[in-house]
Design an enzyme around this catalytic site. Structure first.
Site, PDB file in Angstrom:
ATOM      1  CE  LYS A  21      -4.184 -13.412 -25.129  1.00 41.15           C
ATOM      2  NZ  LYS A  21      -3.799 -13.877 -23.791  1.00 41.15           N
ATOM      3  CE1 TYR A 244     -34.557 -22.942 -38.602  1.00 38.26           C
ATOM      4  CE2 TYR A 244     -32.803 -21.434 -37.925  1.00 38.26           C
ATOM      5  CZ  TYR A 244     -33.348 -22.328 -38.849  1.00 38.26           C
ATOM      6  OH  TYR A 244     -32.674 -22.593 -40.009  1.00 38.26           O
ATOM      7  CG  MET A 292     -24.704 -20.935 -39.063  1.00 40.89           C
ATOM      8  SD  MET A 292     -24.451 -22.433 -40.023  1.00 40.89           S
ATOM      9  CE  MET A 292     -24.923 -23.697 -38.851  1.00 40.89           C
TER      10      MET A 292
HETATM   11  C1  LIG Z   1      -3.373 -12.725 -23.110  1.00 40.26           C
HETATM   12  C2  LIG Z   1      -2.151 -12.538 -22.319  1.00 40.26           C
HETATM   13  C3  LIG Z   1      -1.712 -11.250 -21.998  1.00 40.26           C
HETATM   14  C4  LIG Z   1      -2.529 -10.017 -22.308  1.00 40.26           C
HETATM   15  O1  LIG Z   1      -3.604  -9.964 -21.414  1.00 40.26           O
HETATM   16  P1  LIG Z   1      -4.677  -8.784 -21.487  1.00 40.26           P
HETATM   17  O2  LIG Z   1      -5.444  -8.891 -20.231  1.00 40.26           O
HETATM   18  O3  LIG Z   1      -5.483  -9.076 -22.692  1.00 40.26           O
HETATM   19  O4  LIG Z   1      -3.905  -7.532 -21.608  1.00 40.26           O
HETATM   20  C5  LIG Z   1      -0.527 -11.127 -21.326  1.00 40.26           C
HETATM   21  N1  LIG Z   1       0.209 -12.212 -20.990  1.00 40.26           N
HETATM   22  C6  LIG Z   1      -0.188 -13.455 -21.280  1.00 40.26           C
HETATM   23  C7  LIG Z   1       0.655 -14.614 -20.870  1.00 40.26           C
HETATM   24  C8  LIG Z   1      -1.388 -13.678 -21.941  1.00 40.26           C
HETATM   25  O5  LIG Z   1      -1.780 -14.915 -22.222  1.00 40.26           O
END
Ligand SMILES: *Cc1c(COP(=O)(O)O)cnc(C)c1O
Length: 350
Positions: A21, A244, A292
């Site tokens: 993800k 800044y 930035m």
């Molecule tokens: C992000 C996530 C994982 C992986 O978690 P990590 O701690 O990054 O290994 C597993 N299951 C779900 C539902 C997640 O959202």
């Protein structure tokens, strides 16, 4: 990445799902997925069906699960890309049954203590009953049961015990409903590394792939290096305000170099004075406000030519900061550093 998957596989006999993800925790979803599958991961996991479809389009053939459905489950897209979907509520399953054309592969997502995603304990029977009717009508096939551990980062199996018990209970309810024995999965990186009782049939590992162990018990291998060329160098006399608001003022004659990275690229704006980068084997401090698009490095007596490469973070240790160092300097966790690296930063595979 390969070493991290090996580290994980050495600690479990369960199937490993590589969670990619947030663009593979900022490292490129397809890149991480390909490396993880080559190293023995049997499944892939994403948040959305759209992310999962992109992996299919890139040619990844292993089973893929998506567990969050903003705007409702897109059954058509999931079926087209042969993506499994996690269903976390009676309403969600009801809506899916109303639209599913082909038989959808689903994982029943039960809440095991997060109160975030997943079906609350009081509604498991209703969810499982609806799934049974859906399976009889061949609209869905229950292929998984999913939970999530709220306390695994404590690295204490006792903290996980209620979730493990909840998971077993959900499994028994699914068996009792005649839904066969779908693949059960509960643990993420921390549970995988610290508590075999959480492993069930599959573990879902994200952070660990890119070198982050949220339990702080295992040294994983940093999977990335962030480098930038010096774009500007100048001498600065003592008493020169930098950046800044002039929050930093040089206390001696020194040299300053500018790197073309700022908070828009994921450099945290709030940093402790310890923050630094590596240039030619030395740790040199970031001074003044993070802009930035730019940060300023105090290089002391050395005047580095334009084009000299600076390492913001990398796996090497020594003078090179790690992602964990940046997290400490910014008062955050390593996850936010790696997922925060912006799209202007060019990714390449070493
Ligand atoms: C992000 C996530 C994982 C992986 O978690 P990590 O701690 O990054 O290994 C597993 N299951 C779900 C539902 C997640 O959202």
């Amino acid at each position: 990445m390969t070493a991290n998957v090996a580290e994980i596989r050495a600690r479990t006999r369960s199937t490993v799902m590589a969670v990619v993800k947030a663009d593979g925790f900022g490292h490129g979803a397809v890149t991480v997925a390909e490396a993880a599958v080559a190293a023995g991961a049997g499944w892939l996991g994403t948040t959305s069906v759209a992310e999962a479809s992109a992996l299919r389009a890139a040619g990844l053939a292993v089973p893929i699960l998506a567990w969050l459905h903003p705007g409702g489950i897109d059954a058509e897209a999931a079926a087209a890309a042969k993506v499994d979907i996690a269903v976390g509520s009676v309403d969600e399953l009801g809506a899916l049954l109303a639209q599913a054309a082909a038989t959808m592969r689903i994982h029943l997502h039960v809440d095991t203590g997060m109160a975030r995603g997943g079906c609350p304990r009081g509604q498991w029977d209703e969810l499982i009953g609806l799934a049974r009717r859906g399976q009889r009508a061949r609209r869905v096939r229950v292929v998984g049961v999913m939970g999530h551990l709220p306390l695994a980062d404590q690295a204490d199996p006792a903290a996980n015990a209620p979730a493990v018990a909840g998971m077993r209970e959900a499994q028994r309810a699914v068996w009792a409903a005649g839904l066969g024995s779908p693949l059960a999965h509960l643990a993420a990186t921390s549970g995988t590394l610290t508590d075999p009782a959480t492993h069930f049939g599959m573990v879902r590992v994200g952070a660990g792939l890119v070198g982050i162990d949220p339990s702080g018990t295992v040294t994983m291998h940093g999977a990335s290096r962030l480098i930038a060329p010096i774009v500007h160098t100048r001498a600065a006399p003592a008493g020169t305000p930098v950046g800044y608001a002039g929050t930093f003022v040089t206390d001696r004659a020194t040299h300053l170099s500018v790197l073309p990275l700022g908070y828009a690229d994921g450099i945290p704006r709030e940093l402790s004075p310890q923050a630094g980068v590596e240039i030619r084997g030395r740790r040199l401090p970031v001074v003044g406000r993070v802009s930035m698009d730019q940060i300023v490095i105090d290089t002391g007596a050395e005047s580095f030519p334009i084009g000299t490469s600076a390492t913001v973070f990398g796996p090497d240790g020594g003078a090179t900061p790690t992602v964990q160092d940046w997290a400490r300097w910014a008062g955050t966790i390593p996850h936010t550093i790696v997922t925060g690296i912006g799209p202007r930063v060019k990714r390449s595979i070493a």
